[in-house]
Design a protein around this motif. Structure first.
Motif, mmCIF file in Angstrom:
data_model
loop_
_atom_site.group_PDB
_atom_site.id
_atom_site.type_symbol
_atom_site.label_atom_id
_atom_site.label_comp_id
_atom_site.label_asym_id
_atom_site.label_seq_id
_atom_site.Cartn_x
_atom_site.Cartn_y
_atom_site.Cartn_z
ATOM 1 N N PRO A 27 35.381 37.507 33.758
ATOM 2 C CA PRO A 27 35.352 36.217 34.467
ATOM 3 C C PRO A 27 35.332 35.009 33.529
ATOM 4 O O PRO A 27 35.799 33.932 33.901
ATOM 5 C CB PRO A 27 34.066 36.298 35.303
ATOM 6 C CG PRO A 27 33.281 37.451 34.778
ATOM 7 C CD PRO A 27 34.239 38.367 34.105
ATOM 8 N N GLY A 76 44.050 38.455 39.080
ATOM 9 C CA GLY A 76 42.849 38.746 39.863
ATOM 10 C C GLY A 76 41.986 39.805 39.202
ATOM 11 O O GLY A 76 40.756 39.664 39.135
ATOM 12 N N LEU A 77 42.618 40.844 38.678
ATOM 13 C CA LEU A 77 41.853 41.911 38.013
ATOM 14 C C LEU A 77 41.199 41.389 36.743
ATOM 15 O O LEU A 77 40.047 41.701 36.442
ATOM 16 C CB LEU A 77 42.771 43.105 37.704
ATOM 17 C CG LEU A 77 43.190 43.919 38.937
ATOM 18 C CD1 LEU A 77 44.333 44.879 38.602
ATOM 19 C CD2 LEU A 77 42.002 44.700 39.505
ATOM 20 N N GLU A 134 40.274 38.373 36.158
ATOM 21 C CA GLU A 134 39.145 37.497 36.531
ATOM 22 C C GLU A 134 37.929 38.309 36.962
ATOM 23 O O GLU A 134 36.794 37.933 36.712
ATOM 24 C CB GLU A 134 39.566 36.534 37.649
ATOM 25 C CG GLU A 134 40.388 35.367 37.114
ATOM 26 C CD GLU A 134 41.115 34.600 38.212
ATOM 27 O OE1 GLU A 134 41.968 33.773 37.876
ATOM 28 O OE2 GLU A 134 40.842 34.866 39.410
ATOM 29 N N GLN A 135 38.175 39.448 37.612
ATOM 30 C CA GLN A 135 37.060 40.297 38.039
ATOM 31 C C GLN A 135 36.347 40.940 36.843
ATOM 32 O O GLN A 135 35.130 41.046 36.821
ATOM 33 C CB GLN A 135 37.569 41.420 38.961
ATOM 34 C CG GLN A 135 37.909 40.964 40.369
ATOM 35 C CD GLN A 135 36.659 40.673 41.194
ATOM 36 O OE1 GLN A 135 35.550 41.089 40.863
ATOM 37 N NE2 GLN A 135 36.836 39.933 42.276
ATOM 38 N N ARG A 157 35.389 46.142 42.716
ATOM 39 C CA ARG A 157 35.985 44.865 42.300
ATOM 40 C C ARG A 157 37.519 44.941 42.328
ATOM 41 O O ARG A 157 38.199 43.936 42.486
ATOM 42 C CB ARG A 157 35.477 44.466 40.912
ATOM 43 C CG ARG A 157 34.095 43.799 40.975
ATOM 44 C CD ARG A 157 33.707 43.217 39.644
ATOM 45 N NE ARG A 157 32.970 44.196 38.841
ATOM 46 C CZ ARG A 157 32.968 44.223 37.510
ATOM 47 N NH1 ARG A 157 33.673 43.346 36.830
ATOM 48 N NH2 ARG A 157 32.263 45.123 36.868
ATOM 49 N N ASP A 174 38.427 44.312 45.824
ATOM 50 C CA ASP A 174 38.274 42.880 46.096
ATOM 51 C C ASP A 174 39.570 42.114 45.795
ATOM 52 O O ASP A 174 39.896 41.137 46.459
ATOM 53 C CB ASP A 174 37.156 42.272 45.236
ATOM 54 C CG ASP A 174 35.769 42.770 45.625
ATOM 55 O OD1 ASP A 174 35.615 43.296 46.743
ATOM 56 O OD2 ASP A 174 34.835 42.642 44.802
ATOM 57 N N VAL A 175 40.287 42.578 44.755
ATOM 58 C CA VAL A 175 41.515 41.883 44.353
ATOM 59 C C VAL A 175 42.672 42.213 45.302
ATOM 60 O O VAL A 175 43.399 41.328 45.743
ATOM 61 C CB VAL A 175 41.893 42.262 42.905
ATOM 62 C CG1 VAL A 175 43.250 41.671 42.524
ATOM 63 C CG2 VAL A 175 40.801 41.803 41.935
ATOM 64 N N ARG A 216 30.398 43.638 51.393
ATOM 65 C CA ARG A 216 31.812 43.301 51.257
ATOM 66 C C ARG A 216 32.566 43.488 52.566
ATOM 67 O O ARG A 216 33.505 42.753 52.856
ATOM 68 C CB ARG A 216 32.441 44.173 50.178
ATOM 69 C CG ARG A 216 31.948 43.862 48.778
ATOM 70 C CD ARG A 216 32.558 44.860 47.805
ATOM 71 N NE ARG A 216 32.822 44.286 46.509
ATOM 72 C CZ ARG A 216 31.989 44.371 45.479
ATOM 73 N NH1 ARG A 216 30.823 44.980 45.620
ATOM 74 N NH2 ARG A 216 32.310 43.842 44.311
#
Lengths: 476, 369
Positions: free
Chosen positions: B363, B356-357, B359-360, A449, A452-453, A474
């Motif tokens: 969430p 972003g982190l 939200e991961q 994850r 992903d960012v 992914r």
């Protein structure tokens, strides 16, 4: 070992990608002739090879940004490369990938002994960082054994260690800031000449991410004043248990040696035959090094020798001066070369809790018998980072596969006793498929994850670190 | 307040949550976000102490005092000497080891041995979706996968609730001594501290109090075995002659008391106003303090850390302008925290990564931080 099949869409537009990269970086910065890209087909894990689509050698952060932006737009995977000394296949290309090498970026940008920092471009080699501050009385602490050749970029990607981590830590403990170029070309500054992050420690997760989160083009590194002096002592024992107990007692006594190195009999014999360092023929040999002024060294060595003697050593050899010290280190420092002279070998890198040492050595011996392959052990005993060398014959059919299977069993053993798969070499492709031994799917998911960012399209070094099945959904 | 008694219970609570929680360890750091308090204080106990491997595995809610007591029994310690915030913030409660890691709380020795996160070997945490995640391990060298442990350390609960940490511990020190110079101005003091930290004598603390009683006081600490401390103290005093007159303080208890006071920001105890903690490139520290317009300042980490006390509500960051570092608001009213922000605002690209982190890992925005 599997790699994903190259993306036909990318292969088909090689000419277009090369043209765009050349327009941005100039002829000098782009290699695309198959005769020349072959030089980049592997790193120090030479068992696996694949020439890349193309190679770019940018000269500035701006050029790195431009190259990445183009690859991002064209959906071309990028494999960052320092000096290509990875033992884990961290810089192994795929046929549809662009290698981004930082070797042309090797300048020292700033040296400041008052703030104890050096800022370098990351193509610079590890040893030449120390070289740049040595005359000022300083050094850069992480010292992987490839330090003559390996680049700071790769050190940061793999969070490299070395022999002196017990006292000085590894790369992440000596890294203050980086310039990071993200896959879409965005340039960010993480950290700097000050200490600790104001928000999330992004620098901390970039270090050791194996080039999957971005390309690091500049780094601010902590430099340390050189110690006044250092001296080793060599201790020989007739059993792994005695040597292991000696290490444990030294640490418990509150002495913090700068290094504790361990060699077993097969390794001692090979080194002795190669380097003639005068090592005794015994089951376990320790080299313990301490630092400080002459009086401090004497005081620490006295404590160490008292402990050493209580475990019935077969030999103790102290060094009185630099020459004698060098002779003690001679065999150890030539260990890998010595083993290479007599055999093909595979070098493992698991770490174990120091207290599990005797048990792990015994069980490695059993595995060696089961597989019918010899093992020589040489490792950093103070921090539990083992380097078992499995001996095999590359010309003998099936020997490499047998060796890989035995290596996997040893690494599983490391995890079983509370350790890990890799202490300093990194996962790369070599240990990628063993990650599920150490981590649950949810643990790997959490790590992915983060990627992903930083790299939503999964274009940076995509087929490394995570088992292919885990990352399949992914990857492009 | 919700106090889950196990990691599994905590995971369930987070999985089922519908409103934000204020995650809390011992609750000693005063300011906390809005929301029901979710406390780790029932997740206690030492899981493993392996003195020969210099490792300690401990549940997050365990009091720091208990950890230190256990380590003392084996003549070991947490080398990064975490601060106790109670004196500065006038708070009550008991500092927990999870809180220390979550906020990366690091004392004067940070300058030599590193921060709390440099001693973190691994951890377990529950993210905002209720996933129980482990990362790192309990060995000193480990590059297996991404270093999420380092990312979560210092994240102040924004990515997850830490349930267990594995720490590298170090041998205790037999004795300690200080070198003390009086009357140095700030710039000269920072130069002296830099010079000291640039010697091979392993200075483990370098602090400067401009407004000490009887004039400024610059203090350098040396620790270790007695003969070594005696040798290095003398050698350092000699090396620092160009930087002033240095007196040797070798009463072990007095030395320890003074460094505890520095660790806990004692010069600001019982004062009024906001307290800021500024991480700065040491050579920029004295100029920074000169333009801060603060009522009181003192320096730790050889100038790398500056403590500033300002009139309540002052926007210190505006006064400081540009420098290499960042300012954290540590003591202020909730209004000031909300208006100025506890943490330094980040450049756009870094803020995007941070967002972003979060939200991961969270969430639904359950972890208020």
């Amino acid at each position: 070992m599997q790699m994903p099949s190259p993306d036909a869409r990318v292969m088909a537009k090689k000419a277009q990608v090369v043209a765009r990269l050349t327009a941005a970086l100039g002829e000098r910065g782009v290699i695309h002739d198959p005769a020349e890209t072959r030089a980049y087909e592997c790193d120090a894990l030479t068992a696996y090879r694949c020439p890349p689509l193309s190679v770019v050698l940018p000269a500035t952060t701006e050029e790195v940004s431009a190259a990445l932006r183009i690859c991002h737009e064209e959906n071309v995977p990028v494999v960052p490369r320092g000096s290509g000394t990875s033992l884990a296949g961290g810089a192994l290309p795929t046929a549809d990938s662009v290698i981004l090498g930082v070797s042309r970026m090797n300048r020292v940008l700033e040296t400041d002994t008052a703030d104890r920092i050096i800022r370098v471009q990351t193509g610079r080699t590890n040893l030449s960082v120390t070289g740049a501050v040595e005359e000022l009385g300083f050094f850069y602490a992480p010292d992987p054994s490839s330090q003559l050749a390996c680049a700071i970029a790769g050190n940061i990607a793999m969070n490299s260690g070395g022999a002196h981590c017990l006292k000085y830590g590894v790369t992440t403990n000596n890294l203050l800031g980086v310039t990071l170029v993200q896959m879409d070309g965005t340039v960010v500054e993480l950290g700097g000449a000050h200490m600790d992050a104001g928000g999330l420690d992004l620098l901390g997760v970039v270090c050791g991410s194996e080039g999957q989160l971005g390309v690091v083009t500049e780094a601010t590194l902590r430099i340390l004043p050189k110690p006044e002096g250092a001296l080793p002592v060599m201790l020989g024992y007739d059993s792994a248990e005695a040597a292991g107990a000696c290490v444990a007692d030294i640490i418990k006594a509150g002495v913090l040696p700068v290094a504790i190195e361990y060699m077993d009999r097969p390794c001692i014999r090979a080194c002795e035959a190669f380097a003639h360092a005068g090592y005794p023929d015994c089951e376990a040999l320790l080299i313990v090094e301490v630092e400080g002024s002459a009086e401090e060294i004497e005081h620490q060595l006295a404590t160490i020798l008292e402990i050493a003697k209580s475990h019935d050593p077969v030999e103790i050899r102290s060094a009185q001066d630099g020459d004698e010290a060098a002779r003690i280190w001679l065999g150890r420092k030539s260990a890998f070369g010595a083993m290479g002279q007599i055999n093909d070998y595979m070098c493992l890198d698991g770490t174990i809790p120091v207290s599990a040492l005797p048990e792990v050595l015994r069980r490695i011996g059993e595995l060696s018998d089961d597989y019918g392959l010899g093992v020589a052990n040489v490792f950093h005993a103070g921090d539990g980072n083992m380097h078992p060398l499995i001996l095999f014959d590359a010309n003998k059919e099936g020997d490499l596969e047998k060796c890989e299977a035995m290596g996997a069993d040893i690494l599983k053993l490391c995890v079983e006793v509370g350790g890990c798969l890799t202490g300093e070499h990194g996962v790369g492709v070599e240990k990628r498929d063993l990650m599920s031994v150490q981590f649950e799917p949810v643990d790997l998911e959490a790590q992915m994850r983060v990627k992903d960012v930083f790299d939503p399209k999964w274009l940076l070094n995509p087929a490394k670190v995570f088992p292919l099945a885990a990352s399949e959904g992914r990857r492009a | 307040m919700i106090r889950p008694g196990s990691e599994a219970e905590l995971a369930e609570i987070l999985r089922d949550a519908s409103a934000p929680f204020a995650v809390q360890g011992g609750g000693t750091r005063g300011h906390r976000p809005e929301g029901e308090v979710l406390s780790t204080s029932a997740l206690t106990g030492i899981v493993l102490h392996d003195p020969a491997a210099l490792t300690l595995v401990v549940r997050a809610g365990t009091p720091v005092e208990e950890v230190e007591e256990t380590l003392r029994g084996a003549n070991q310690r947490l080398a990064f000497e975490p601060m106790d915030h109670r004196g500065l913030l006038g708070s009550s409660g008991t500092p927990t080891i999870g809180g220390v890691v979550a906020a990366n709380v690091s004392g004067p020795r940070r300058v030599q041995v590193g921060a709390a996160r440099d001693h973190l070997l691994g951890l377990r945490f529950v993210d905002g979706a209720g996933h129980v995640v482990k990362n790192g391990g309990r060995v000193m060298k480990n590059v297996t996968g991404y270093d999420l442990a380092r990312l979560v350390a210092g994240s102040r609960g924004a990515l997850g609730v830490i349930t267990e940490v594995a720490l590298k511990v170090l041998p205790g020190t037999e004795t300690a001594a200080s070198l003390v110079a009086r009357g140095l101005d700030d710039a000269a003091a920072v130069r002296a501290m830099s010079a000291a930290l640039g010697t091979p004598y392993e200075v483990t603390g370098a602090a400067h109090a401009p407004q000490a009683e009887g004039g400024s006081r610059t203090v350098l600490r040396i620790e270790g075995f007695a003969p070594s401390v005696a040798y290095r103290t003398k050698a350092l005093a000699e090396a620092l002659k160009p930087h002033g007159d240095w007196a040797i303080e070798d009463d072990r208890e007095a030395v320890r008391a003074e460094w505890r006071a520095i660790r806990d920001a004692a010069p600001f105890h019982g004062t009024e106003g906001d307290v800021w903690r500024v991480s700065v490139r040491p050579s920029q520290a004295a100029d920074l303090v000169a333009r801060a317009g603060a009522e009181q300042a003192f320096y730790d980490w050889g100038g790398g850390l500056v403590w500033l006390r300002c009139a309540a509500g002052t926007d210190l960051r505006a006064a400081l302008g540009h420098y290499d570092g960042h300012a954290t608001l540590l003591r202020a009213t909730p209004d000031t925290h909300a208006r100025l922000g506890t943490l330094q605002p980040q450049p756009h690209a870094i803020a995007a990564l941070t967002r972003g982190l979060r939200e991961q890992f969270d969430p639904r925005g359950i972890l208020a931080a």
